[in-house]
Design a protein around this motif. Structure first.
Motif, PDB file in Angstrom:
ATOM      1  N   GLY A  51       0.821  -1.199   0.000  1.00 44.66           N
ATOM      2  CA  GLY A  51       0.000   0.000   0.000  1.00 44.66           C
ATOM      3  C   GLY A  51       0.857   1.252   0.000  1.00 44.66           C
ATOM      4  N   TRP A  52       0.210   2.379  -0.199  1.00 43.32           N
ATOM      5  CA  TRP A  52       0.912   3.647  -0.070  1.00 43.32           C
ATOM      6  C   TRP A  52       1.276   3.876   1.394  1.00 43.32           C
ATOM      7  N   PRO A  53       2.330   4.647   1.665  1.00 39.01           N
ATOM      8  CA  PRO A  53       2.737   4.864   3.060  1.00 39.01           C
ATOM      9  C   PRO A  53       1.580   5.404   3.903  1.00 39.01           C
ATOM     10  N   THR A  54       1.325   4.715   4.996  1.00 40.30           N
ATOM     11  CA  THR A  54       0.184   5.017   5.854  1.00 40.30           C
ATOM     12  C   THR A  54       0.674   5.475   7.219  1.00 40.30           C
ATOM     13  N   LEU A  55      -0.001   6.493   7.772  1.00 41.29           N
ATOM     14  CA  LEU A  55       0.384   7.090   9.050  1.00 41.29           C
ATOM     15  C   LEU A  55      -0.635   6.695  10.107  1.00 41.29           C
ATOM     16  N   ALA A  56      -0.154   6.207  11.262  1.00 44.47           N
ATOM     17  CA  ALA A  56      -1.093   5.725  12.282  1.00 44.47           C
ATOM     18  C   ALA A  56      -0.490   5.848  13.670  1.00 44.47           C
ATOM     19  N   TRP A  57      -1.360   5.693  14.667  1.00 46.41           N
ATOM     20  CA  TRP A  57      -0.961   5.670  16.067  1.00 46.41           C
ATOM     21  C   TRP A  57      -1.211   4.302  16.659  1.00 46.41           C
ATOM     22  N   TRP A  58      -0.362   3.973  17.636  1.00 48.05           N
ATOM     23  CA  TRP A  58      -0.534   2.738  18.395  1.00 48.05           C
ATOM     24  C   TRP A  58      -1.635   2.926  19.447  1.00 48.05           C
ATOM     25  N   GLY A  59      -2.433   1.860  19.682  1.00 45.40           N
ATOM     26  CA  GLY A  59      -3.321   1.847  20.829  1.00 45.40           C
ATOM     27  C   GLY A  59      -4.690   2.454  20.626  1.00 45.40           C
ATOM     28  N   TRP A  60      -4.958   3.077  19.484  1.00 48.99           N
ATOM     29  CA  TRP A  60      -6.261   3.691  19.222  1.00 48.99           C
ATOM     30  C   TRP A  60      -6.907   2.988  18.032  1.00 48.99           C
ATOM     31  N   ALA A  61      -8.133   2.531  18.214  1.00 50.89           N
ATOM     32  CA  ALA A  61      -8.834   1.837  17.136  1.00 50.89           C
ATOM     33  C   ALA A  61      -9.656   2.831  16.331  1.00 50.89           C
ATOM     34  N   PRO A  62      -9.733   2.665  15.011  1.00 47.84           N
ATOM     35  CA  PRO A  62     -10.568   3.549  14.180  1.00 47.84           C
ATOM     36  C   PRO A  62     -12.030   3.117  14.278  1.00 47.84           C
ATOM     37  N   PRO A  63     -12.940   3.950  13.785  1.00 45.92           N
ATOM     38  CA  PRO A  63     -14.355   3.554  13.798  1.00 45.92           C
ATOM     39  C   PRO A  63     -14.628   2.279  13.016  1.00 45.92           C
ATOM     40  N   LYS A  64     -13.867   2.038  11.949  1.00 46.18           N
ATOM     41  CA  LYS A  64     -14.054   0.778  11.221  1.00 46.18           C
ATOM     42  C   LYS A  64     -12.723   0.328  10.641  1.00 46.18           C
ATOM     43  N   ARG A  65     -12.661  -0.946  10.307  1.00 51.16           N
ATOM     44  CA  ARG A  65     -11.446  -1.530   9.754  1.00 51.16           C
ATOM     45  C   ARG A  65     -11.289  -1.120   8.291  1.00 51.16           C
ATOM     46  N   ALA A  66     -10.072  -0.678   7.950  1.00 51.49           N
ATOM     47  CA  ALA A  66      -9.779  -0.265   6.572  1.00 51.49           C
ATOM     48  C   ALA A  66      -9.255  -1.473   5.803  1.00 51.49           C
ATOM     49  N   GLU A  67     -10.157  -2.257   5.278  1.00 51.77           N
ATOM     50  CA  GLU A  67      -9.780  -3.514   4.623  1.00 51.77           C
ATOM     51  C   GLU A  67      -8.772  -3.283   3.505  1.00 51.77           C
ATOM     52  N   GLY A  68      -7.727  -4.104   3.504  1.00 52.96           N
ATOM     53  CA  GLY A  68      -6.751  -4.089   2.425  1.00 52.96           C
ATOM     54  C   GLY A  68      -5.731  -2.975   2.492  1.00 52.96           C
ATOM     55  N   LEU A  69      -5.733  -2.173   3.574  1.00 51.78           N
ATOM     56  CA  LEU A  69      -4.787  -1.075   3.700  1.00 51.78           C
ATOM     57  C   LEU A  69      -3.819  -1.339   4.856  1.00 51.78           C
ATOM     58  N   PRO A  70      -2.635  -0.731   4.826  1.00 52.50           N
ATOM     59  CA  PRO A  70      -1.753  -0.834   5.987  1.00 52.50           C
ATOM     60  C   PRO A  70      -2.433  -0.238   7.224  1.00 52.50           C
ATOM     61  N   TYR A  71      -2.094  -0.791   8.386  1.00 52.26           N
ATOM     62  CA  TYR A  71      -2.663  -0.311   9.654  1.00 52.26           C
ATOM     63  C   TYR A  71      -4.187  -0.259   9.591  1.00 52.26           C
ATOM     64  N   ALA A  72      -4.784  -1.329   9.127  1.00 53.93           N
ATOM     65  CA  ALA A  72      -6.235  -1.366   8.951  1.00 53.93           C
ATOM     66  C   ALA A  72      -6.975  -1.180  10.272  1.00 53.93           C
ATOM     67  N   ASP A  73      -6.373  -1.613  11.391  1.00 54.04           N
ATOM     68  CA  ASP A  73      -7.054  -1.578  12.683  1.00 54.04           C
ATOM     69  C   ASP A  73      -6.557  -0.465  13.591  1.00 54.04           C
ATOM     70  N   ARG A  74      -5.806   0.481  13.065  1.00 53.65           N
ATOM     71  CA  ARG A  74      -5.286   1.573  13.888  1.00 53.65           C
ATOM     72  C   ARG A  74      -5.925   2.899  13.508  1.00 53.65           C
ATOM     73  N   LEU A  75      -5.938   3.806  14.476  1.00 54.75           N
ATOM     74  CA  LEU A  75      -6.352   5.172  14.170  1.00 54.75           C
ATOM     75  C   LEU A  75      -5.378   5.746  13.150  1.00 54.75           C
ATOM     76  N   SER A  76      -5.892   6.088  11.992  1.00 56.78           N
ATOM     77  CA  SER A  76      -5.032   6.488  10.879  1.00 56.78           C
ATOM     78  C   SER A  76      -5.128   7.982  10.631  1.00 56.78           C
ATOM     79  N   PHE A  77      -4.039   8.528  10.095  1.00 52.76           N
ATOM     80  CA  PHE A  77      -4.027   9.891   9.586  1.00 52.76           C
ATOM     81  C   PHE A  77      -3.978   9.883   8.067  1.00 52.76           C
ATOM     82  N   GLY A  78      -4.356   8.729   7.492  1.00 47.05           N
ATOM     83  CA  GLY A  78      -4.433   8.638   6.046  1.00 47.05           C
ATOM     84  C   GLY A  78      -3.147   8.140   5.412  1.00 47.05           C
ATOM     85  N   GLN A  79      -3.077   8.300   4.109  1.00 45.74           N
ATOM     86  CA  GLN A  79      -1.963   7.800   3.320  1.00 45.74           C
ATOM     87  C   GLN A  79      -1.331   8.933   2.520  1.00 45.74           C
ATOM     88  N   ILE A  80      -0.071   8.718   2.173  1.00 47.00           N
ATOM     89  CA  ILE A  80       0.637   9.626   1.265  1.00 47.00           C
ATOM     90  C   ILE A  80       0.551   8.990  -0.115  1.00 47.00           C
TER      91      ILE A  80
END
Length: 704
Positions: free
Chosen positions: A650-679
């Motif tokens: 995938g494209w480089p993805t930015l995320a934090w440890w320990g925080w779950a997002p509202p839903k799983r981002a299937e097929g993307l890096p850090y699918a189960d982490r609070l994400s700041f999106g991708q570059i």
């Protein structure tokens, strides 16, 4: 894809003022008066209920800037050049609306208040953006660490030299060098009382990380950190000799009382040793059912070595004979350990590995304290010289240090940190291995930094004031920094009631295997108030794991042992907890560890110099990068291209440890982490993604 909205607001400099707009919006790049943009959600509610403003700093002027449902989009007519991205306040979470998370619990929020930015970006926020826009023009691509040890003033000096990725931008932004230090070292610096001098004087840049603050020096290519902490290596605490306990020399009434009270414990040590080593055979050494539990056994064996001076001549001869056979034919033989990446791991019941050094590596390093006690008490330095290459392979500690952690990661027990490198440094000096001596001093100083930040109240308060931490659970006053985890998890924090649900209260493990008088001396010198408060607090708790009258030499010291070492309480004070005549302790090593607590403080501390103060300072040598040439990752935001499928990165993805997002981002890096999106640099998915280490502080993701 994560159930989160993209940023809804953007701010930038346009002419002489700050221009701000809400999505959807487009802006012509030619009207940008500075190289930076600031994005934030600007929403009153919605997950994750806090703001994390992101700073974007450009090298090349874009043709167009857009903010919409696709997020922030930058278009260049040609190459975009270098783009710097960072959360403007690091891991700090800014509440979206008053009263905010902290105010609900009676704490004022740290940092700015984004809900007030709707009518204009505050001047101090814009100034912060201006400052970082200058700093990123000199990116610290490499940080070369070296160190020197000076026995004349008991000081170790760390030297950091920076190599910069220097870039000019289309706005002719002035450059500013910022030589950043390890965040854990920065945390100790802000603690205010750790013995250290930093030149040039550092500043706190206000970037909160899970490892500590972002502290560094401005306008320099080199930073030095000097720590006068090596007296704890060079000087050894000496226990009172048996003849001193019955001496008729002139002493104060208080010392005479202490000496008298220590006579019985010393006699009990002699009796226990006489019964333990009556045959002189190695088989008599075992305390935990035999060699199958060697890992526990060897942790307690250090007390048999310490007890030798209290034995009668015949018992001393038999005990020394037993110990020499045991160390030569068992402890210092390679077949008792498991080889792993050039080191030897000590495994046993409950002491294993899970793909790394783990608990077995911790016990391997701890062997060094027992080996030192054996060599120093028996004088058998010839065996140490013969087995020196083997002994060096027990030193796992530096393999678990890096730039972010400064000292050892993944460990809560203070007894397992500073003592091993201290003991290795002393042995290395004695056998003439000056490189290992200096390097072990280096690791020892790092571990003292961990001891300090784990104990200094202000260091835990630094994190408490900046909560929420890894969840919205409120962090009360009594919390402790316990151990450091990888990724961007950083410090694990717990206490008697926080977090409400946890597998293990790691703060209860902080004094496990703590047995070294000279590490304890550091605590008395630098952390005396903290020590008194914690020992009294532990004593008041019915569930205290370090109870009076109960000693386990291989794991849990008694309250008498801790107060003896950390507070230097005299025998009459210790006897108020448990009179030594009434103590009922089973195993020999356990009982010896208990009784020596009364002997230790029978008179004021006395020290023996082991490394002459006339010795020359060592030349500057490579520090941790000699063992950790590869980088260990980010300090605030994790980056990944791994989708779990090697054939489709995938494209480089930015995320934090320990925080779950509202839903799983299937097929993307850090699918189960609070994400700041991708570059994302193309409408097509990447074909290939690789990671390369540039230095021990910098990684490169190459995405095609």
């Amino acid at each position: 894809r994560w159930g989160l909205r993209p940023p809804q607001r953007v701010a930038l400099r346009a002419s002489a003022k700050i221009w701000q707009a809400q999505a959807p919006v487009e802006f012509e790049g030619r009207n940008m008066a500075a190289s930076w943009l600031l994005c934030w959600s600007g929403e009153a509610e919605g997950p994750p209920d806090f703001e994390v403003p992101w700073l974007v700093v450009l090298q090349r002027r874009p043709q167009k800037v857009s903010l919409g449902e696709e997020g922030l989009v930058l278009d260049w007519p040609a190459a975009g050049g270098w783009v710097a991205l960072m959360p403007l306040y690091g891991y700090l979470k800014l509440p979206r609306r008053p009263p905010g998370y902290l105010a609900e619990h009676g704490l004022p929020p740290i940092g700015p208040q984004p809900w007030r930015w709707e009518h204009g970006l505050p001047r101090d926020v814009a100034q912060r953006c201006d400052w970082w826009a200058r700093v990123v023009r000199e990116y610290p691509l490499t940080v070369d660490e070296s160190f020197s040890v000076n026995p004349r003033n008991d000081t170790i000096t760390f030297r950091y030299r920076y190599t910069w990725l220097s870039t000019d931008d289309d706005w002719r932004t002035p450059h500013l060098k910022f030589g950043v230090l390890s965040p854990v070292l920065g945390l100790a610096y802000l603690g205010g009382t750790f013995p250290m001098t930093v030149k040039p004087a550092p500043v706190d840049a206000g970037i909160f990380t899970p490892f500590g603050p972002t502290v560094g020096a401005v306008g320099t290519d080199e930073v030095t950190v000097s720590m006068p902490v090596l007296k704890y290596v060079h000087e050894m605490t000496v226990l009172p000799a048996p003849e001193e306990l019955s001496s008729q020399r002139a002493v104060s009434a208080a010392e005479k009382r202490s000496l008298g009270l220590a006579q019985f414990p010393a006699q009990r040590v002699a009796e226990i040793m006489r019964a333990k080593f009556r045959t002189g055979r190695m088989d008599d050494i075992w305390d935990h059912g035999g060699a199958d539990n060697y890992c526990w056994q060897v942790m307690g064996d250090r007390y048999y070595c310490r007890a030798l001076p209290f034995c009668d001549p015949e018992t001393r001869r038999l005990a020394t004979q037993t110990l020499r056979e045991y160390f030569a034919n068992f402890v210092l033989t390679e077949d008792k350990y498991t080889e792993f990446r050039g080191k030897l791991l000590l495994k046993g019941p409950g002491i294993g590995t899970w793909g790394g050094y783990d608990d077995a590596g911790k016990f391997s390093s701890n062997l060094l304290e027992t080996i030192w006690e054996y060599a120093q008490s028996t004088g058998d330095w010839e065996l140490i010289r013969q087995r020196w290459p083997l002994i060096l392979r027990f030193f796992v500690t530096p393999r678990e240090c890096d730039f972010r952690t400064f000292g050892r990661a993944a460990i809560a027990e203070l007894g397992d940190e500073a003592a091993p490198p201290l003991c290795l440094a002393r042995m290395a000096w004695r056998v003439g291995d000056l490189d290992t001596y200096a390097y072990a001093c280096n690791i020892f100083a790092r571990e003292l930094v961990h001891h300090y930040v784990k104990r200094r109240r202000e260091c835990a308060e630094y994190f408490r004031q900046r909560q929420p931490w890894h969840s919205f659970e409120f962090m009360p006053e009594e919390v402790y920094l316990t151990n450091l985890w990888g990724d961007t998890a950083g410090w694990q924090i717990d206490g008697p009631t926080y977090p409400a649900q946890t597998g293990e209260r790691q703060y209860n493990n902080r004094w496990v295997r703590f047995s070294n008088e000279d590490v304890a001396r550091f605590h008395r010198d630098v952390l005396s108030a903290e020590m008194r408060a914690e020992m009294d607090l532990l004593l008041s708790r019915p569930d205290c794991p370090y109870r009076p009258g109960r000693a386990e030499a291989h794991i849990a010291p008694s309250m008498e042992q801790l107060r003896s070492m950390l507070l230097w309480e005299p025998p009459d004070k210790l006897a108020q907890l448990t009179p030594p005549e009434t103590a009922q302790i089973g195993r020999a090593a356990d009982a010896i560890s208990f009784y020596l607590a009364f002997v230790r403080t029978a008179r004021p501390p006395r020290f023996q110099r082991l490394v002459p103060s006339t010795a020359k300072a060592t030349s500057f040598a490579v520090g941790l990068p000699r063992e950790q040439p590869a980088p260990f990752g980010s300090t605030v935001v994790a980056v990944s291209t791994d989708t779990g499928a090697a054939e489709s990165p995938g494209w480089p993805t930015l995320a934090w440890w320990g925080w779950a997002p509202p839903k799983r981002a299937e097929g993307l890096p850090y699918a189960d982490r609070l994400s700041f999106g991708q570059i994302v640099a193309s409408s097509q998915p990447p074909r290939e993604a690789n990671t390369h280490g540039v230095s021990w502080t910098t990684r490169v993701f190459l995405v095609k």
